[in-house]
Design an enzyme around this catalytic site. Structure first.
Site, PDB file in Angstrom:
ATOM      1  N   ASP A  22      -1.598  10.968  -2.054  1.00  0.00           N
ATOM      2  CA  ASP A  22      -1.952   9.949  -3.038  1.00  0.00           C
ATOM      3  C   ASP A  22      -2.232  10.562  -4.403  1.00  0.00           C
ATOM      4  O   ASP A  22      -2.168   9.890  -5.429  1.00  0.00           O
ATOM      5  CB  ASP A  22      -3.167   9.154  -2.552  1.00  0.00           C
ATOM      6  CG  ASP A  22      -2.794   8.399  -1.288  1.00  0.00           C
ATOM      7  OD1 ASP A  22      -2.826   9.006  -0.194  1.00  0.00           O
ATOM      8  OD2 ASP A  22      -2.422   7.219  -1.407  1.00  0.00           O
TER       9      ASP A  22
ATOM     10  N   ASN B 276      -4.984  12.876   0.515  1.00  0.00           N
ATOM     11  CA  ASN B 276      -4.202  11.948   1.349  1.00  0.00           C
ATOM     12  C   ASN B 276      -5.182  11.181   2.240  1.00  0.00           C
ATOM     13  O   ASN B 276      -6.404  11.419   2.209  1.00  0.00           O
ATOM     14  CB  ASN B 276      -3.168  12.730   2.181  1.00  0.00           C
ATOM     15  CG  ASN B 276      -2.149  11.831   2.839  1.00  0.00           C
ATOM     16  OD1 ASN B 276      -1.560  10.971   2.182  1.00  0.00           O
ATOM     17  ND2 ASN B 276      -1.936  11.992   4.134  1.00  0.00           N
ATOM     18  N   LYS B 277      -4.652  10.293   3.036  1.00  0.00           N
ATOM     19  CA  LYS B 277      -5.487   9.450   3.910  1.00  0.00           C
ATOM     20  C   LYS B 277      -6.479  10.291   4.699  1.00  0.00           C
ATOM     21  O   LYS B 277      -6.146  11.372   5.181  1.00  0.00           O
ATOM     22  CB  LYS B 277      -4.563   8.673   4.846  1.00  0.00           C
ATOM     23  CG  LYS B 277      -5.237   7.686   5.784  1.00  0.00           C
ATOM     24  CD  LYS B 277      -6.113   6.679   5.083  1.00  0.00           C
ATOM     25  CE  LYS B 277      -5.398   5.859   4.049  1.00  0.00           C
ATOM     26  NZ  LYS B 277      -6.295   5.004   3.244  1.00  0.00           N
TER      27      LYS B 277
ATOM     28  N   ARG C  74       0.848  -1.170   0.000  1.00  0.00           N
ATOM     29  CA  ARG C  74       0.000   0.000   0.000  1.00  0.00           C
ATOM     30  C   ARG C  74       0.897   1.239   0.000  1.00  0.00           C
ATOM     31  O   ARG C  74       2.117   1.119   0.082  1.00  0.00           O
ATOM     32  CB  ARG C  74      -0.970  -0.025   1.201  1.00  0.00           C
ATOM     33  CG  ARG C  74      -0.335  -0.675   2.402  1.00  0.00           C
ATOM     34  CD  ARG C  74      -0.577  -0.034   3.685  1.00  0.00           C
ATOM     35  NE  ARG C  74      -0.424   1.383   3.634  1.00  0.00           N
ATOM     36  CZ  ARG C  74       0.730   2.016   3.770  1.00  0.00           C
ATOM     37  NH1 ARG C  74       1.857   1.353   3.954  1.00  0.00           N
ATOM     38  NH2 ARG C  74       0.786   3.322   3.726  1.00  0.00           N
ATOM     39  N   GLY C  75       0.264   2.410  -0.115  1.00  0.00           N
ATOM     40  CA  GLY C  75       1.044   3.632  -0.261  1.00  0.00           C
ATOM     41  C   GLY C  75       1.241   3.904  -1.745  1.00  0.00           C
ATOM     42  O   GLY C  75       1.592   2.993  -2.517  1.00  0.00           O
ATOM     43  N   ALA C  76       1.019   5.160  -2.132  1.00  0.00           N
ATOM     44  CA  ALA C  76       0.960   5.489  -3.562  1.00  0.00           C
ATOM     45  C   ALA C  76       2.209   5.058  -4.355  1.00  0.00           C
ATOM     46  O   ALA C  76       2.081   4.396  -5.400  1.00  0.00           O
ATOM     47  CB  ALA C  76       0.694   6.985  -3.715  1.00  0.00           C
TER      48      ALA C  76
ATOM     49  N   ARG D  45      -7.280  -0.007  -7.113  1.00  0.00           N
ATOM     50  CA  ARG D  45      -7.516   1.056  -6.130  1.00  0.00           C
ATOM     51  C   ARG D  45      -7.639   2.379  -6.890  1.00  0.00           C
ATOM     52  O   ARG D  45      -6.825   2.671  -7.759  1.00  0.00           O
ATOM     53  CB  ARG D  45      -6.370   1.128  -5.092  1.00  0.00           C
ATOM     54  CG  ARG D  45      -6.311  -0.134  -4.226  1.00  0.00           C
ATOM     55  CD  ARG D  45      -5.469   0.057  -2.992  1.00  0.00           C
ATOM     56  NE  ARG D  45      -6.086   0.965  -2.040  1.00  0.00           N
ATOM     57  CZ  ARG D  45      -5.448   1.458  -0.982  1.00  0.00           C
ATOM     58  NH1 ARG D  45      -4.180   1.152  -0.761  1.00  0.00           N
ATOM     59  NH2 ARG D  45      -6.071   2.267  -0.146  1.00  0.00           N
TER      60      ARG D  45
ATOM     61  N   GLN E  49      -2.616   2.724   9.926  1.00  0.00           N
ATOM     62  CA  GLN E  49      -1.287   2.696   9.295  1.00  0.00           C
ATOM     63  C   GLN E  49      -0.257   3.443  10.133  1.00  0.00           C
ATOM     64  O   GLN E  49       0.933   3.140  10.081  1.00  0.00           O
ATOM     65  CB  GLN E  49      -1.348   3.318   7.886  1.00  0.00           C
ATOM     66  CG  GLN E  49      -2.086   2.490   6.852  1.00  0.00           C
ATOM     67  CD  GLN E  49      -3.520   2.916   6.720  1.00  0.00           C
ATOM     68  OE1 GLN E  49      -4.143   3.365   7.684  1.00  0.00           O
ATOM     69  NE2 GLN E  49      -4.078   2.782   5.524  1.00  0.00           N
TER      70      GLN E  49
END
Ligand code: MRU
Length: 369
Positions: free
Chosen positions: A245, A255-256, A53-55, A90, A204
């Site tokens: 992201d 972002n998150k 995960r993570g862009a 995603r 996270q």
């Protein structure tokens, strides 16, 4: 970065292998597990189910997914199908579509028989490039942190940094985005302390960022997501740095979920708010990020339940909410450009109002999506 003293990356390929290996992030920090991705379907599953995960890491995994497809079938039709499948795993991180487009456009002009070798080489190069880009973000971000420390430091006390979610090396191939300047500062002897937002619902921050920082010996404290505003009012946060992201042409930062609230609190308390982003995260195809960036809707179960390690060392999931209470799980939010002090990129620190110029310089032909 190192895990128990051993240098690691989040994704790697043994010399000549027609498969890649990834750290399965679902059970960190409690269990270390490596998964082998040997097919396009494996790569799609790893992204969709957040083994990775993570862009930036999603982008590199998708590039390897295209290479895996070339091993099975490198026809035009198969490549087009692989790109669509990977892009659908995603929706929010634009690095995914950036990586599959780059692979697809490089491979299509070649004869199908040449594509697999070329695809592995390009995906390997993209992984190396990600490391170099994040290292450069670390250098530029170090200047930001040094300046902030010079402005704020009282009696040699540590610079207080708040971050949200995980934008460390686990979110990239190595170094990370938001954490790269922090690792560089720590290495350079600048005293730092990191407030780590737990980042509900998937935690996270509590699970991954805290683990990374602990492995690197960086002083940190995990806080409940709602704590940051209070700390800022008390003067206990000198700077906020988050990852992203997707960043729109006018500099809105996606972002998150929860990032926007930190940016609001930062503005109210005169705390600078930075996003650390590689240029592969810029999307010139969208101007108004609040209205235009697609936001991932995730399973309500991530809100209603939580997992962790029990007293016997087993990973267990427990229910938090009453039976039948509905839950909403929005994966990301968008912080408007007006709340962003600057973007720390591999090309230097830019104002959000200059994102379109930077984006055109990096990719003159067209927007990233
Ligand atoms: O849903 P995730 O864990 O893939 O979320 C992406 C992120 O890690 C964060 O939004 C991060 O801050 C930006 S990506 C470096």
């Amino acid at each position: 970065m190192k895990v128990d003293g051993r240098a690691r990356r989040t994704i790697w390929r043994e010399a000549g292998a027609q498969a890649v290996q990834v750290i399965d992030q679902r059970e960190l920090p409690h269990r270390w597990r490596v998964q082998v991705l040997g097919t396009l379907e494996h790569a799609c599953t790893a992204i969709a189910q957040m083994w990775v995960r993570g862009a930036p890491l999603i982008g590199v995994t998708a590039a390897y997914g295209m290479a895996l497809q070339c091993v099975a079938d490198a026809s035009d039709e198969a490549l087009g199908h692989a790109r669509v499948l990977l892009d659908s795993t995603r929706p929010t991180a634009v690095n995914l579509a950036w990586a599959t487009r780059r692979m697809h456009e490089a491979l299509l002009p070649m004869a199908p028989a040449q594509r697999a070798t070329a695809a592995w080489a390009l995906a390997d190069a993209m992984a190396e490039e990600d490391v170099a880009v994040n290292a450069a973000i670390g250098e530029h971000g170090l200047v930001v942190l040094r300046d902030r420390a010079a402005a704020r430091r009282h009696d040699g006390a540590a610079l207080q940094i708040l971050t949200h979610c995980n934008a460390g090396w686990l979110a990239a191939v190595d170094w990370g985005t938001a954490l790269a300047p922090i690792y560089r500062a720590h290495e350079a002897g600048l005293a730092v302390h990191v407030w780590v937002d737990e980042t509900r619902p998937r935690n996270q921050g509590a699970s991954l960022t805290a683990w990374e920082l602990a492995q690197a010996g960086v002083p940190h404290t995990v806080i409940a997501d709602n704590t940051g505003g209070h700390l800022m009012q008390r003067g206990q946060v000198d700077v906020v740095i988050v990852g992203a992201d997707r960043v729109s042409a006018r500099g809105d930062v996606c972002n998150k979920v929860g990032t926007y609230l930190k940016a609001l609190a930062a503005r109210d308390n005169d705390v600078p708010f930075y996003a650390a982003v590689p240029c592969s995260t810029l999307d010139l195809g969208i101007d108004d990020g609040v209205a235009g960036i697609p936001i991932e809707a995730r399973s309500p179960r991530e809100v209603t339940h939580i997992s962790g390690r029990d007293a016997h060392g087993s990973i267990v999931e427990v229910q938090l909410t009453p039976d039948g209470s509905p839950a909403l799980n929005v994966g990301f939010d968008v912080t408007p450009a007006r709340l962003v002090s600057g973007l720390i990129t591999e090309r230097g620190v830019v104002s959000p109002s200059d994102v379109h110029l930077l984006g055109r310089m990096v990719s003159p032909q067209r927007p990233s999506r």
